[in-house]
Design an enzyme around this catalytic site. Structure first.
Site, PDB file in Angstrom:
ATOM      1  N   SER A  31       6.056  23.438  -2.898  1.00 55.65           N
ATOM      2  CA  SER A  31       4.927  24.134  -2.270  1.00 55.65           C
ATOM      3  C   SER A  31       3.606  23.753  -2.935  1.00 55.65           C
ATOM      4  O   SER A  31       2.572  23.676  -2.262  1.00 55.65           O
ATOM      5  CB  SER A  31       5.160  25.647  -2.292  1.00 55.65           C
ATOM      6  OG  SER A  31       5.428  26.086  -3.602  1.00 55.65           O
ATOM      7  N   LYS A  55      17.843   0.944  -4.354  1.00 57.40           N
ATOM      8  CA  LYS A  55      18.360  -0.427  -4.313  1.00 57.40           C
ATOM      9  C   LYS A  55      19.889  -0.470  -4.268  1.00 57.40           C
ATOM     10  O   LYS A  55      20.472  -1.443  -3.806  1.00 57.40           O
ATOM     11  CB  LYS A  55      17.872  -1.196  -5.539  1.00 57.40           C
ATOM     12  CG  LYS A  55      16.381  -1.435  -5.566  1.00 57.40           C
ATOM     13  CD  LYS A  55      16.019  -2.715  -4.837  1.00 57.40           C
ATOM     14  CE  LYS A  55      14.538  -3.035  -4.992  1.00 57.40           C
ATOM     15  NZ  LYS A  55      14.178  -4.288  -4.325  1.00 57.40           N
ATOM     16  N   SER A  80      13.460  -7.922 -10.728  1.00 64.35           N
ATOM     17  CA  SER A  80      12.698  -7.352 -11.838  1.00 64.35           C
ATOM     18  C   SER A  80      13.377  -6.115 -12.400  1.00 64.35           C
ATOM     19  O   SER A  80      12.897  -5.520 -13.344  1.00 64.35           O
ATOM     20  CB  SER A  80      11.283  -7.006 -11.383  1.00 64.35           C
ATOM     21  OG  SER A  80      11.333  -5.989 -10.406  1.00 64.35           O
ATOM     22  N   ASN A  82      15.610  -3.024 -10.634  1.00 62.61           N
ATOM     23  CA  ASN A  82      16.481  -2.080  -9.937  1.00 62.61           C
ATOM     24  C   ASN A  82      17.519  -2.780  -9.057  1.00 62.61           C
ATOM     25  O   ASN A  82      18.669  -2.345  -8.996  1.00 62.61           O
ATOM     26  CB  ASN A  82      15.657  -1.099  -9.106  1.00 62.61           C
ATOM     27  CG  ASN A  82      15.032  -0.001  -9.970  1.00 62.61           C
ATOM     28  OD1 ASN A  82      15.563   0.343 -11.022  1.00 62.61           O
ATOM     29  ND2 ASN A  82      13.911   0.541  -9.527  1.00 62.61           N
ATOM     30  N   ASP A 174       6.676  13.697  11.527  1.00 62.55           N
ATOM     31  CA  ASP A 174       5.550  12.984  12.128  1.00 62.55           C
ATOM     32  C   ASP A 174       5.383  11.604  11.499  1.00 62.55           C
ATOM     33  O   ASP A 174       4.992  10.649  12.169  1.00 62.55           O
ATOM     34  CB  ASP A 174       4.264  13.799  11.941  1.00 62.55           C
ATOM     35  CG  ASP A 174       4.344  15.150  12.649  1.00 62.55           C
ATOM     36  OD1 ASP A 174       4.582  15.150  13.869  1.00 62.55           O
ATOM     37  OD2 ASP A 174       4.210  16.187  11.983  1.00 62.55           O
ATOM     38  N   GLY A 183       9.500  -5.491   0.655  1.00 63.08           N
ATOM     39  CA  GLY A 183       9.599  -4.962   2.011  1.00 63.08           C
ATOM     40  C   GLY A 183      10.997  -4.562   2.455  1.00 63.08           C
ATOM     41  O   GLY A 183      11.186  -4.167   3.601  1.00 63.08           O
ATOM     42  N   ALA A 210      -1.673  -5.420  -5.811  1.00 66.67           N
ATOM     43  CA  ALA A 210      -0.572  -6.277  -5.356  1.00 66.67           C
ATOM     44  C   ALA A 210      -0.479  -6.110  -3.843  1.00 66.67           C
ATOM     45  O   ALA A 210       0.557  -5.754  -3.302  1.00 66.67           O
ATOM     46  CB  ALA A 210       0.743  -5.876  -6.032  1.00 66.67           C
ATOM     47  N   ASN A 308      13.542   4.920 -12.732  1.00 67.13           N
ATOM     48  CA  ASN A 308      13.836   4.185 -13.969  1.00 67.13           C
ATOM     49  C   ASN A 308      12.553   3.803 -14.681  1.00 67.13           C
ATOM     50  O   ASN A 308      11.794   2.958 -14.210  1.00 67.13           O
ATOM     51  CB  ASN A 308      14.657   2.938 -13.651  1.00 67.13           C
ATOM     52  CG  ASN A 308      16.036   3.312 -13.136  1.00 67.13           C
ATOM     53  OD1 ASN A 308      16.664   4.233 -13.660  1.00 67.13           O
ATOM     54  ND2 ASN A 308      16.491   2.648 -12.099  1.00 67.13           N
TER      55      ASN A 308
END
Lengths: 318, 318
Positions: A31, A55, A80, A82, A174, A183, A210, A308
């Protein structure tokens, strides 16, 4: 779209395939954050997922899709952090083996996790070129199956299962927001959401430092991320061809946020929700803090991508 | 036992009274901790409770038990932090007002929370004498209702609702563990567990550096805690007459743990469960790490008492 792109039925098949291994993570509410950010927020806690990140969903789906012969050859990747831990654990659970190429600047806690799951590790320089060339050597020498961190339909379908669970649990939203690096999470989320709830927008949040996905979407061509400097260590990579193709068609937009906002958002979540998220997971909250999306009063799903982080090196401590 | 002591029906009544205000907190599991600690662990996450601690349950039950006339007079207490925030918010929600006496060494984050809930604050020296004399002045001057942090049957009954929810959700447990400071949580837990699941043991965990409850149970008389030095800032107070009477009769035992174990346990929970707990909440896990209780293979409920900690001052950072 290319037949290589995953669709909703691939995401649903992935959900079934990973069900015996992956956690169905909780959706938390807060909340205080609803009040601060002015929306009705539903947080899908992939920081509670196995290996501490979403991942595991993609890696587990990829490995459980392999044939017996492929499992025997084993898997390999560069990551890199995960994805590395996720593939290492997935290989272990499936009775296969993994060899992981890790950039030398990855957080210690992520390296330790990969070692803990029994994978072989090779370190390389922290550039995309070094990662790819080192992995190519491993693949040539050992004959393993390459499992790309994100530019792989099995990975994308697996990552989409988080959004699928979120929609199943809380119903109509929504907007769904997720961070974007290579991605994989955002494209999987876009597939799951656009096909199962067409009126729900999907928004990616990316570090301004980035911002290759933002620039790629603007220009219509993949723009590489060159040596980006961001605290969000899970979002350093550039889009792949597959993820870019999916995002162009199905993602409502990508917004960028400052480093200061990422740290502020991460700390806000730790303090108010009492959960540990890593910097990359804080991107959607950072975007809401910066009012990068107009979601006032809306029902917003946020995917907390992972938890992590090296507890010795917190970004608000100088 | 004295009629002032709460019983199971008081805990059940409290559960009904606080239901509109308090969170029904989740029970989390963690396979890594199960493996490390050698038991089947069920963590009741009161760090996710309102104000970030179980203390809201007791304070809310106490305030919602007041008459209209008492609500108009307002409430007051002394507290090192979590009870302060809990009483401040409970008073606000019930349309009453609160005046809190806080020792000057309380964590900044806890002071800020009390201010945020609109309570009046008076600071005092960090001794029990100073707290009690300062509060006495406030009560005399303002005519407020004193709500003691733990030595109050309404508070004890409210704190017992966490264990009640835990048992309702996960069924039979061999042991329930909770930290012990003034004994409000542990005595409420002892009432709820001993009356609703008589075969389940209740074990308190206490800092060796603030072992007044352990010494009190050994000697059969309340032993005061004099200027204890422990990182568990919620466990500095001594038992009260009510909580001691309940613990003598209903608590299976109290174990003590070192400061190093508290820090190690806290960090382990942050790293493996990805949740933020405060040092006081880590006591039961610290006791399990030190093998202070023989629970091998048993089903063990652990109450994580709170998650309020100054993120600038983490105990593993020198």
């Amino acid at each position: 779209m290319s037949d290589l792109c995953a669709h909703l039925d691939d995401v649903e098949a992935a959900a079934g395939r990973i069900a015996p291994y992956a956690h169905k993570t909780p959706v938390l509410r807060c909340s205080a954050l609803d009040q601060i950010l002015g929306a009705e927020l539903y947080f899908k806690c992939e920081n509670f997922q196995k290996v501490g990140a979403f991942k595991f969903r993609g890696a587990c789906n990829a490995v459980t899709s392999l044939s017996e012969e492929e499992l025997h050859r084993g898997v390999a990747t560069h990551s890199s952090g995960n994805h590395a831990a996720a593939l290492a654990l997935s290989a272990k659970l499936a009775g296969s083996s993994a060899h992981i190429v890790i950039p030398s600047n990855a957080p210690a806690v992520k390296k330790a996790a990969v070692e803990g799951y029994g994978a072989t590790i090779t370190y390389c320089e922290p550039t995309l070129d070094a990662r790819e060339s080192t992995l190519a050597q491993v693949l040539e020498k050992e004959g393993r199956i390459m499992i790309h961190p994100y530019n792989d339909a099995r990975i994308i379908a697996g990552q989409g299962t988080a959004a699928l669970e979120l929609l199943e649990e809380v119903g109509d939203l929504d907007v769904v927001m997720a961070p974007v690096g290579g991605g994989g999470l955002l494209s999987g989320t876009s597939i799951a959401v656009s096909e199962s709830s067409p009126s729900t927008k999907v928004i990616g949040a990316e570090p301004l430092n980035a911002d290759d996905a933002y620039r790629s979407m603007q220009s219509g061509e993949i723009q590489p991320s060159e040596n980006p400097q961001t605290i969000a260590d899970g979002l350093l990579t550039s889009l792949g061809e597959l993820t870019f193709e999916i995002l162009k068609e199905r993602c409502s937009g990508i917004v960028t946020v400052s480093e200061d906002s990422i740290v502020e958002a991460m700390r806000l979540v730790w303090e108010r929700m009492k959960i540990v998220i890593e910097p990359s997971a804080a991107l959607p909250v950072a975007a809401l803090l910066e009012k990068r999306s107009e979601v006032s009063g809306e029902r917003v799903g946020v995917i907390f991508s992972g938890g992590n982080i090296d507890l010795e090196r917190l970004p608000w401590l100088k």
